[in-house]
Design a protein around this motif. Sequence first.
Motif, PDB file in Angstrom:
ATOM      1  N   SER A  30       6.774  -9.264  19.337  1.00 22.01           N
ATOM      2  CA  SER A  30       6.421  -7.851  19.241  1.00 22.01           C
ATOM      3  C   SER A  30       5.986  -7.527  17.819  1.00 22.01           C
ATOM      4  N   ILE A  31       5.194  -6.470  17.699  1.00 22.55           N
ATOM      5  CA  ILE A  31       4.727  -5.999  16.393  1.00 22.55           C
ATOM      6  C   ILE A  31       5.225  -4.585  16.186  1.00 22.55           C
ATOM      7  N   ASN A  32       5.833  -4.325  15.060  1.00 20.40           N
ATOM      8  CA  ASN A  32       6.326  -2.998  14.741  1.00 20.40           C
ATOM      9  C   ASN A  32       5.294  -2.268  13.889  1.00 20.40           C
ATOM     10  N   ALA A  33       5.655  -1.857  12.719  1.00 18.89           N
ATOM     11  CA  ALA A  33       4.711  -1.154  11.869  1.00 18.89           C
ATOM     12  C   ALA A  33       3.650  -2.098  11.328  1.00 18.89           C
ATOM     13  N   MET A  34       2.454  -1.569  11.165  1.00 23.86           N
ATOM     14  CA  MET A  34       1.351  -2.298  10.541  1.00 23.86           C
ATOM     15  C   MET A  34       0.765  -1.398   9.455  1.00 23.86           C
ATOM     16  N   GLY A  35       0.121  -2.026   8.493  1.00 22.76           N
ATOM     17  CA  GLY A  35      -0.437  -1.218   7.418  1.00 22.76           C
ATOM     18  C   GLY A  35      -1.470  -1.946   6.597  1.00 22.76           C
ATOM     19  N   TRP A  36      -2.118  -1.171   5.757  1.00 20.10           N
ATOM     20  CA  TRP A  36      -3.099  -1.705   4.810  1.00 20.10           C
ATOM     21  C   TRP A  36      -2.655  -1.353   3.399  1.00 20.10           C
ATOM     22  N   TYR A  37      -2.711  -2.345   2.542  1.00 19.85           N
ATOM     23  CA  TYR A  37      -2.438  -2.179   1.120  1.00 19.85           C
ATOM     24  C   TYR A  37      -3.688  -2.583   0.348  1.00 19.85           C
ATOM     25  N   ARG A  38      -3.735  -2.178  -0.899  1.00 16.99           N
ATOM     26  CA  ARG A  38      -4.838  -2.624  -1.741  1.00 16.99           C
ATOM     27  C   ARG A  38      -4.346  -2.890  -3.153  1.00 16.99           C
ATOM     28  N   GLN A  39      -5.060  -3.800  -3.808  1.00 16.27           N
ATOM     29  CA  GLN A  39      -4.711  -4.170  -5.175  1.00 16.27           C
ATOM     30  C   GLN A  39      -5.983  -4.319  -5.982  1.00 16.27           C
ATOM     31  N   ALA A  40      -6.129  -3.445  -6.963  1.00 20.12           N
ATOM     32  CA  ALA A  40      -7.253  -3.526  -7.892  1.00 20.12           C
ATOM     33  C   ALA A  40      -6.875  -4.440  -9.052  1.00 20.12           C
ATOM     34  N   PRO A  41      -7.854  -4.987  -9.756  1.00 21.72           N
ATOM     35  CA  PRO A  41      -7.557  -5.890 -10.871  1.00 21.72           C
ATOM     36  C   PRO A  41      -6.635  -5.250 -11.894  1.00 21.72           C
ATOM     37  N   GLY A  42      -5.576  -5.946 -12.249  1.00 16.98           N
ATOM     38  CA  GLY A  42      -4.642  -5.460 -13.246  1.00 16.98           C
ATOM     39  C   GLY A  42      -3.681  -4.400 -12.772  1.00 16.98           C
ATOM     40  N   LYS A  43      -3.705  -4.101 -11.478  1.00  9.22           N
ATOM     41  CA  LYS A  43      -2.831  -3.067 -10.940  1.00  9.22           C
ATOM     42  C   LYS A  43      -1.924  -3.651  -9.864  1.00  9.22           C
ATOM     43  N   GLN A  44      -0.902  -2.889  -9.503  1.00 13.39           N
ATOM     44  CA  GLN A  44       0.004  -3.350  -8.473  1.00 13.39           C
ATOM     45  C   GLN A  44      -0.581  -3.104  -7.095  1.00 13.39           C
ATOM     46  N   ARG A  45      -0.004  -3.774  -6.121  1.00 14.87           N
ATOM     47  CA  ARG A  45      -0.430  -3.599  -4.742  1.00 14.87           C
ATOM     48  C   ARG A  45       0.236  -2.343  -4.175  1.00 14.87           C
ATOM     49  N   ASP A  46      -0.568  -1.434  -3.658  1.00 13.02           N
ATOM     50  CA  ASP A  46      -0.066  -0.152  -3.166  1.00 13.02           C
ATOM     51  C   ASP A  46      -0.448   0.068  -1.711  1.00 13.02           C
ATOM     52  N   LEU A  47       0.397   0.819  -1.013  1.00 14.98           N
ATOM     53  CA  LEU A  47       0.115   1.177   0.371  1.00 14.98           C
ATOM     54  C   LEU A  47      -1.063   2.145   0.426  1.00 14.98           C
ATOM     55  N   VAL A  48      -1.993   1.879   1.342  1.00 17.91           N
ATOM     56  CA  VAL A  48      -3.116   2.775   1.591  1.00 17.91           C
ATOM     57  C   VAL A  48      -2.853   3.599   2.843  1.00 17.91           C
ATOM     58  N   ALA A  49      -2.480   2.913   3.920  1.00 15.52           N
ATOM     59  CA  ALA A  49      -2.243   3.597   5.195  1.00 15.52           C
ATOM     60  C   ALA A  49      -1.317   2.749   6.046  1.00 15.52           C
ATOM     61  N   GLY A  50      -0.521   3.420   6.862  1.00 16.05           N
ATOM     62  CA  GLY A  50       0.379   2.724   7.747  1.00 16.05           C
ATOM     63  C   GLY A  50       0.371   3.348   9.133  1.00 16.05           C
ATOM     64  N   ILE A  51       0.765   2.546  10.123  1.00 15.64           N
ATOM     65  CA  ILE A  51       0.844   3.040  11.498  1.00 15.64           C
ATOM     66  C   ILE A  51       2.032   2.380  12.173  1.00 15.64           C
ATOM     67  N   THR A  52       2.855   3.196  12.809  1.00 12.53           N
ATOM     68  CA  THR A  52       4.044   2.694  13.463  1.00 12.53           C
ATOM     69  C   THR A  52       3.713   2.140  14.850  1.00 12.53           C
ATOM     70  N   SER A  53       4.705   1.552  15.482  1.00  6.96           N
ATOM     71  CA  SER A  53       4.511   1.056  16.844  1.00  6.96           C
ATOM     72  C   SER A  53       4.219   2.192  17.808  1.00  6.96           C
ATOM     73  N   GLY A  54       4.669   3.380  17.467  1.00  5.06           N
ATOM     74  CA  GLY A  54       4.413   4.535  18.311  1.00  5.06           C
ATOM     75  C   GLY A  54       3.121   5.260  18.002  1.00  5.06           C
ATOM     76  N   GLY A  55       2.415   4.811  16.972  1.00  7.56           N
ATOM     77  CA  GLY A  55       1.127   5.399  16.638  1.00  7.56           C
ATOM     78  C   GLY A  55       1.148   6.451  15.551  1.00  7.56           C
ATOM     79  N   ALA A  56       2.303   6.724  14.981  1.00  6.27           N
ATOM     80  CA  ALA A  56       2.364   7.674  13.868  1.00  6.27           C
ATOM     81  C   ALA A  56       1.717   7.046  12.636  1.00  6.27           C
ATOM     82  N   THR A  57       0.961   7.853  11.910  1.00  6.75           N
ATOM     83  CA  THR A  57       0.218   7.334  10.764  1.00  6.75           C
ATOM     84  C   THR A  57       0.614   8.046   9.474  1.00  6.75           C
ATOM     85  N   ASN A  58       0.394   7.380   8.370  1.00  4.38           N
ATOM     86  CA  ASN A  58       0.572   7.990   7.065  1.00  4.38           C
ATOM     87  C   ASN A  58      -0.458   7.405   6.124  1.00  4.38           C
TER      88      ASN A  58
END
Length: 122
Positions: A30-58
């Motif tokens: 099974s798959i629970n939450a999924m998301g996209w992160y991004r990392q620019a040069p010299g910066k930390q990896r940050d959350l861009v968007a997420g979606i739960t198993s129920g379809g809620a997004t942030n």
Amino acid sequence: QVQLVESGGGLVQAGGSLRLSCAASGSIFSINAMGWYRQAPGKQRDLVAGITSGGATNYVDSVKGRFTISRDYVKNTVYLQMNSLKPEDTAVYYCNADMETIRNPLKSYNYWGQGTQVTVSS
């Protein structure tokens, strides 16, 4: 063994659009939450968007109204539609998912894709 494979990155002019895809494959229970992160040069990896198993997004504030995350539960795929792209969106984008495997269905592990480069020119 499970894996996440991203696709859809590339070079685009400011104001353009790209659609990222991330397909999960392998011995998935099974798959629970999924998301996209991004990392620019010299910066930390940050959350861009997420979606739960129920379809809620942030979304991070900087992409609200421009990016849309969605998922296909049959294909085990998560998408990131990116519109009105800006040069500051340039980064390596990583897919992330919490998944249980067939071998160990009672324990969730966190997985990362290999990343896909998005470059927005001004």
